[in-house]
Design an enzyme around this catalytic site. Structure first.
Site, PDB file in Angstrom:
ATOM      1  NE  ARG A   1       0.033   1.639  -1.359  1.00  0.00           N
ATOM      2  CZ  ARG A   1       0.024   1.936  -2.594  1.00  0.00           C
ATOM      3  NH1 ARG A   1       0.836   1.253  -3.381  1.00  0.00           N
ATOM      4  NH2 ARG A   1       0.514   3.219  -2.858  1.00  0.00           N
TER       5      ARG A   1
ATOM      6  CD  GLU B   1       6.594  -2.242  -1.890  1.00  0.00           C
ATOM      7  OE1 GLU B   1       6.315  -1.687  -1.987  1.00  0.00           O
ATOM      8  OE2 GLU B   1       5.560  -2.606  -2.114  1.00  0.00           O
TER       9      GLU B   1
ATOM     10  CG  HIS C   1       5.271  -0.392  -5.423  1.00  0.00           C
ATOM     11  ND1 HIS C   1       4.650  -0.063  -4.252  1.00  0.00           N
ATOM     12  CD2 HIS C   1       4.156   0.373  -6.435  1.00  0.00           C
ATOM     13  CE1 HIS C   1       4.223   0.320  -4.215  1.00  0.00           C
ATOM     14  NE2 HIS C   1       3.547   1.036  -4.935  1.00  0.00           N
TER      15      HIS C   1
ATOM     16  N   GLY D   1       3.650  -0.135 -11.142  1.00  0.00           N
ATOM     17  CA  GLY D   1       2.285   0.021 -11.376  1.00  0.00           C
ATOM     18  C   GLY D   1       2.421   1.067 -12.361  1.00  0.00           C
TER      19      GLY D   1
END
Ligand code: NAD
Length: 315
Positions: free
Chosen positions: A242, A271, A289, A291
């Site tokens: 995060r 973000e 982002h 993942g």
């Protein structure tokens, strides 16, 4: 029952819902139009993009369920939803392996300078080929190095399994969880039981060659200027967890001074518009982002979420 899959849903999950009699619409309704348009639906599924805040919940009295495809529910006002009798589900386990593999894609990339070499070669190309070759001559191997894992939950454990398989020493710190032995699956179906060294955060900071973070973001950075100053000189950092877990301004200073040799970041303070100094830094590996963004994880997420929704409305 009408379901709005606002950030998309895997086709297999969608099919499961339709087979169970739900009407599923996959759309991408902008956030500011949702207070009106979501009123037609009984449930919404989101990933990380769509926010389901209290005001949206108040605007949609028919809403009975919010499904989050993925782990973090920080884009949903979960307590408020529950107060209003709306159930909230997420799919915590489905993407752990994909996130763990991205940790290693990033680590291997960084120790051989792939992000910077991909930035520079198209620009400097043949003329600077030999200069670049020299600049990237001091790569390192992962085997034999110490990987510090902060947060030994689902993803932290998957990371440990891969690291042990690669031949790294693994030390792990977790605020709450008991650190178990892990099963490492090698090629040919060979399974070995390996030990992870249980550590304090201070041990992880001081002893690791690379540190990877796998905790939620609560209220402040786990790695600020003080922690970064106490790492091994030249440590490599990975944050696929995060934004905010590493203080970005302190990180930029530490990258510039050489205290940190690289940072692989999939998540950012701001973000979807991370700060310029991070985006352009030669020692930062960037991913937007992603993942959990593999075909396999998305399929597992869609199936898990569909199963939870079907089960919920069956009762
Ligand atoms: P998890 O709940 O299984 O594990 C988190 C672990 O962190 C737990 O064991 C908990 O005890 C520990 N922890 C909490 N606070 C801590 C602290 N201050 N210090 C040390 N340990 C602490 O969660 P997970 O599924 O492993 O996910 C980890 C993180 O990865 C979450 O923040 C999640 O949002 C993020 N994530 C990111 C992506 C991506 O696309 N980049 C995808 C999936 C998950």
């Amino acid at each position: 029952m009408k379901i709005l899959a606002n950030d998309g849903i895997d086709p297999i999950g969608k099919q499961m819902l339709e087979d169970a009699g739900f009407f599923v619409e996959t759309r991408n309704i902008p956030q500011d139009e949702l207070p009106v348009k979501l009123q037609e639906y009984d449930a919404i599924t989101v990933r990380s993009a769509t926010k389901v805040r209290a005001a949206l919940i108040d605007a949609c009295p028919n809403l009975k369920l919010i499904g989050r495809g993925g782990v973090g529910v920080d884009n949903i006002d979960v307590d408020y939803a529950k107060l209003k009798g709306i159930s909230v589900y997420n799919t915590p386990a489905s993407s752990s392996l994909s996130v763990a593999e991205l940790v290693f894609a990033s680590l291997w990339g960084c120790v051989r300078f792939l992000p910077d070499s991909n930035r520079k070669m198209p620009v400097d190309g043949a003329t600077k080929f030999n200069d670049l070759k020299k600049a990237y001559a001091k790569g390192v191997e992962l085997r034999g190095k110490t990987l510090g894992i902060v947060g030994f939950g689902r993803i932290g454990r998957e990371v440990a399994k891969i690291a042990l398989g690669v031949g790294m020493d693994v030390i792990a710190y977790d605020l709450y969880e008991f650190i178990p032995n892990v099963e490492v699956i090698l090629g040919g179906g060979i399974v070995v039981h390996a030990k992870v060294k249980v550590a304090t955060l201070d041990d992880v900071i001081k002893q690791s060659d690379f540190i990877t973070l796998h905790t939620p973001f609560i209220d402040k950075a786990l790695f600020g200027a003080t922690e970064l100053a106490h790492t091994k000189k030249g440590v490599g950092l990975v944050n696929i967890s995060r934004g905010g877990l590493i203080d970005e301004l302190a990180l930029i200073d530490a990258l510039n001074s050489g205290q940190v040799s690289f940072a692989a970041l999939d998540v950012f303070d701001n973000e979807p518009t991370p700060r310029e100094e991070i985006l352009k830094h030669p020692k930062v590996s960037l991913t937007p982002h992603i993942g959990a963004a593999t075909n396999e994880a998305q399929e597992r997420i869609g199936v898990e979420l569909a199963g939870l929704i079907i089960e919920h409305f069956r009762h």
